[in-house]
Design a protein around this motif. Structure first.
Motif, PDB file in Angstrom:
ATOM      1  N   GLN A  50       0.835  -1.200   0.000  1.00  0.00           N
ATOM      2  CA  GLN A  50       0.000   0.000   0.000  1.00  0.00           C
ATOM      3  C   GLN A  50       0.868   1.247   0.000  1.00  0.00           C
ATOM      4  O   GLN A  50       0.545   2.243  -0.650  1.00  0.00           O
ATOM      5  CB  GLN A  50      -0.952  -0.004   1.210  1.00  0.00           C
ATOM      6  CG  GLN A  50      -2.001   1.092   1.138  1.00  0.00           C
ATOM      7  CD  GLN A  50      -2.925   0.964  -0.071  1.00  0.00           C
ATOM      8  OE1 GLN A  50      -3.468  -0.107  -0.340  1.00  0.00           O
ATOM      9  NE2 GLN A  50      -3.104   2.041  -0.816  1.00  0.00           N
ATOM     10  N   LEU A  51       1.996   1.193   0.698  1.00  0.00           N
ATOM     11  CA  LEU A  51       2.920   2.324   0.741  1.00  0.00           C
ATOM     12  C   LEU A  51       3.489   2.623  -0.651  1.00  0.00           C
ATOM     13  O   LEU A  51       3.546   3.785  -1.062  1.00  0.00           O
ATOM     14  CB  LEU A  51       4.051   2.038   1.741  1.00  0.00           C
ATOM     15  CG  LEU A  51       4.984   3.189   2.058  1.00  0.00           C
ATOM     16  CD1 LEU A  51       4.231   4.316   2.768  1.00  0.00           C
ATOM     17  CD2 LEU A  51       6.138   2.705   2.923  1.00  0.00           C
ATOM     18  N   GLN A  52       3.876   1.580  -1.379  1.00  0.00           N
ATOM     19  CA  GLN A  52       4.396   1.755  -2.741  1.00  0.00           C
ATOM     20  C   GLN A  52       3.308   2.301  -3.667  1.00  0.00           C
ATOM     21  O   GLN A  52       3.572   3.179  -4.492  1.00  0.00           O
ATOM     22  CB  GLN A  52       4.924   0.423  -3.287  1.00  0.00           C
ATOM     23  CG  GLN A  52       6.184  -0.056  -2.618  1.00  0.00           C
ATOM     24  CD  GLN A  52       6.536  -1.484  -3.036  1.00  0.00           C
ATOM     25  OE1 GLN A  52       5.666  -2.364  -3.060  1.00  0.00           O
ATOM     26  NE2 GLN A  52       7.809  -1.705  -3.359  1.00  0.00           N
ATOM     27  N   LEU A  53       2.108   1.786  -3.524  1.00  0.00           N
ATOM     28  CA  LEU A  53       0.993   2.241  -4.357  1.00  0.00           C
ATOM     29  C   LEU A  53       0.679   3.706  -4.075  1.00  0.00           C
ATOM     30  O   LEU A  53       0.543   4.508  -5.003  1.00  0.00           O
ATOM     31  CB  LEU A  53      -0.240   1.370  -4.102  1.00  0.00           C
ATOM     32  CG  LEU A  53      -1.493   1.707  -4.894  1.00  0.00           C
ATOM     33  CD1 LEU A  53      -1.253   1.613  -6.386  1.00  0.00           C
ATOM     34  CD2 LEU A  53      -2.625   0.773  -4.491  1.00  0.00           C
ATOM     35  N   ASP A  54       0.602   4.069  -2.798  1.00  0.00           N
ATOM     36  CA  ASP A  54       0.315   5.456  -2.429  1.00  0.00           C
ATOM     37  C   ASP A  54       1.398   6.403  -2.943  1.00  0.00           C
ATOM     38  O   ASP A  54       1.085   7.497  -3.424  1.00  0.00           O
ATOM     39  CB  ASP A  54       0.176   5.597  -0.910  1.00  0.00           C
ATOM     40  CG  ASP A  54      -1.083   4.928  -0.372  1.00  0.00           C
ATOM     41  OD1 ASP A  54      -1.990   4.612  -1.173  1.00  0.00           O
ATOM     42  OD2 ASP A  54      -1.144   4.708   0.857  1.00  0.00           O
TER      43      ASP A  54
END
Length: 160
Positions: A50-54
């Motif tokens: 989720q961190l990479q996507l955000d």
């Protein structure tokens, strides 16, 4: 004349999508000055966190913001947005134009969508359906609905 900038994350590769978009671009010439901006989608690993996507969506949002003309009304295409009929969309655009809006920017995200802050800053968050569509098809559908709405607003006969 109304200026519409369609800002899209991702490039159209398939010939049938390009041809459909070209048809609506041609039809829209009588209603607005259309400018389509294609932006590169951020690369992500196969299974991003989720961190990479955000982080990727935030980078795309920075590039998108840089392409939105000053004073432009912004429409973010997103599944959680409002659903409007073609007539309601025409009324929305006509209302903006009647109040002096001369630039509208419509945002279509890539396969991972749009950054949450970017969506929340838009004057209109618009959904075509609660169904999920490929973002390339969403571009064709958006151009068709833009043409339909501007034709309705002008009293045309395209919409039956």
């Amino acid at each position: 004349m109304l200026h519409v900038r369609l800002i899209c994350v991702g490039k159209l590769k398939e010939k049938f999508y390009r041809e459909a978009c070209a048809e609506y671009e041609k039809r829209l010439q009588g209603y607005c000055k259309l400018d389509i901006v294609e932006l590169a989608e951020q690369r992500l690993p196969e299974h991003p966190s989720q961190l990479q996507l955000d982080a990727a969506l935030a980078k795309e949002a920075d590039v998108i913001r840089a392409k939105i003309p000053s004073g432009s009304r912004v429409v973010a295409m997103c599944i959680e947005g409002k659903t409007l009929s073609s007539e309601q969309f025409a009324d929305q655009l006509k209302g903006w134009m009647d109040r002096g809006t001369s630039h509208i920017s419509i945002l279509i995200g890539g396969s991972c969508g749009l950054d949450a802050q970017l969506k929340h800053s838009a004057q209109l968050r618009l959904s075509m359906s609660p169904m999920t569509f490929p973002h390339h098809l969403a571009r064709v559908m958006t151009l068709e609905q833009l043409y339909r709405a501007l034709n309705i607003a002008a009293g045309g006969k395209y919409h039956k």
